[in-house]
Scaffold this motif. Sequence first.
Motif, PDB file in Angstrom:
ATOM      1  N   HIS A 292       0.849  -1.181   0.000  1.00 13.98           N
ATOM      2  CA  HIS A 292       0.000   0.000   0.000  1.00 13.98           C
ATOM      3  C   HIS A 292       0.893   1.243   0.000  1.00 13.98           C
ATOM      4  N   PRO A 293       0.367   2.391  -0.445  1.00 12.97           N
ATOM      5  CA  PRO A 293       1.139   3.630  -0.302  1.00 12.97           C
ATOM      6  C   PRO A 293       1.357   3.936   1.185  1.00 12.97           C
ATOM      7  N   HIS A 294       2.558   4.366   1.525  1.00 12.72           N
ATOM      8  CA  HIS A 294       2.871   4.706   2.915  1.00 12.72           C
ATOM      9  C   HIS A 294       3.635   6.028   2.961  1.00 12.72           C
ATOM     10  N   THR A 295       3.913   6.493   4.193  1.00 10.18           N
ATOM     11  CA  THR A 295       4.755   7.670   4.382  1.00 10.18           C
ATOM     12  C   THR A 295       5.562   7.471   5.653  1.00 10.18           C
TER      13      THR A 295
ATOM     14  N   GLU B 104      -5.492   2.231  10.580  1.00  7.98           N
ATOM     15  CA  GLU B 104      -5.075   0.949  10.012  1.00  7.98           C
ATOM     16  C   GLU B 104      -3.560   0.927   9.795  1.00  7.98           C
ATOM     17  N   HIS B 105      -3.025   2.018   9.230  1.00  4.59           N
ATOM     18  CA  HIS B 105      -1.596   2.028   8.924  1.00  4.59           C
ATOM     19  C   HIS B 105      -0.753   1.990  10.198  1.00  4.59           C
ATOM     20  N   ILE B 106      -1.255   2.605  11.257  1.00  7.80           N
ATOM     21  CA  ILE B 106      -0.508   2.562  12.513  1.00  7.80           C
ATOM     22  C   ILE B 106      -0.688   1.202  13.189  1.00  7.80           C
TER      23      ILE B 106
END
Length: 347
Positions: free
Chosen positions: A147-150, A201-203
Amino acid sequence: MPLTRITRRSALAAAASIVGSGAVARLAGVRTGTAFAAPGAAPTAGMDMGAMPMRSGFAEGRTTVDPRANGFDPMKILRDFDWGKTRRLASGRVLREWEIVAYDKEIEVVPGVKLTAWTYNGRVPGPTLRCRQGEALRIRFVNAGSHPHTMHFHSIHRDVVDGVPGIGRGLIDVGDRFVYELDAEPFGLHLYHCHAEPLAEHISKGLYGMFIVDPKHGRADADELVMVQNAFDSIFEGDNNIYAVNTVAFHFFYHPIRVKRDSLVRIYLLNIVELDPINSFHVHGNFFHRFPTGTSLEPSEYTDTIIQGQAQRDILELRFPYTGTYMFHAHKTEFAELGWMGMFEVV
Ligand SMILES: [Cu+2]
């Protein structure tokens, strides 16, 4: 609400078979073992935390996960500081650089419970990035995930490196890369995490880590310990059912952290738990000095229990005056029952 609580507790119970013998053996080794009740006994006042792991037990009779399979070890994460690589710029300033790769990885968070995490460098939490105030920092980020992340740092920096969608470079697509450049300011205990949406979700899938900026003149020598309080929703019900320090539930309960009597112990404590409003830390038989966010060299409080919201962090300093075995755990009983508890072994 009672229904939710039952669901969360039965989730761990369902994932783990009732074994208990490992926990009992562990407890038998506790010097203050008389404080704990026999297996299966109902909790009574004064032994609240002690009986809980005995009741849960784990799959296959194991009391911990295999660090080789996970690729990281909660005990090693405790004292693992990534100082990156440095060189001196023409200006005389130190440039410190790291390479961080995001990728998906299956991890085991309690014996028998595996989930697909999104990781920085294959571990949860990500590497503890450490530097000194005033340095120039360069983080080479590669997204090899699904997925795209930062990378979003809690520090003082320009918006274009804030790692937020729509600002500057924003999202880093799968297969793409970006270099975050920032200054090591202010000194203290900070963090970084992915800021892609949906943020929770990303965390909660594992994209976070500690970011420590030492004051220019450092801090007193100490046995320094990284504790990232985290949690997982292993059955995708939108609620956490596993809680830990450094990812593996009960790890430090079965593998106590060995420290030396009278020596200065410095705990870098961060709460990154999603989906719950607060977390907490309590140590038995001792008090500690609390340095909120680590941004002052003077403690704000002398206590044995603190509360942290998400992204809140504190440096805690303490010395154990007596040898022996001392619990530490969330003074949020539900979290402690679901994995957030450990032991110090003072020698
Ligand atoms: Cu992300």
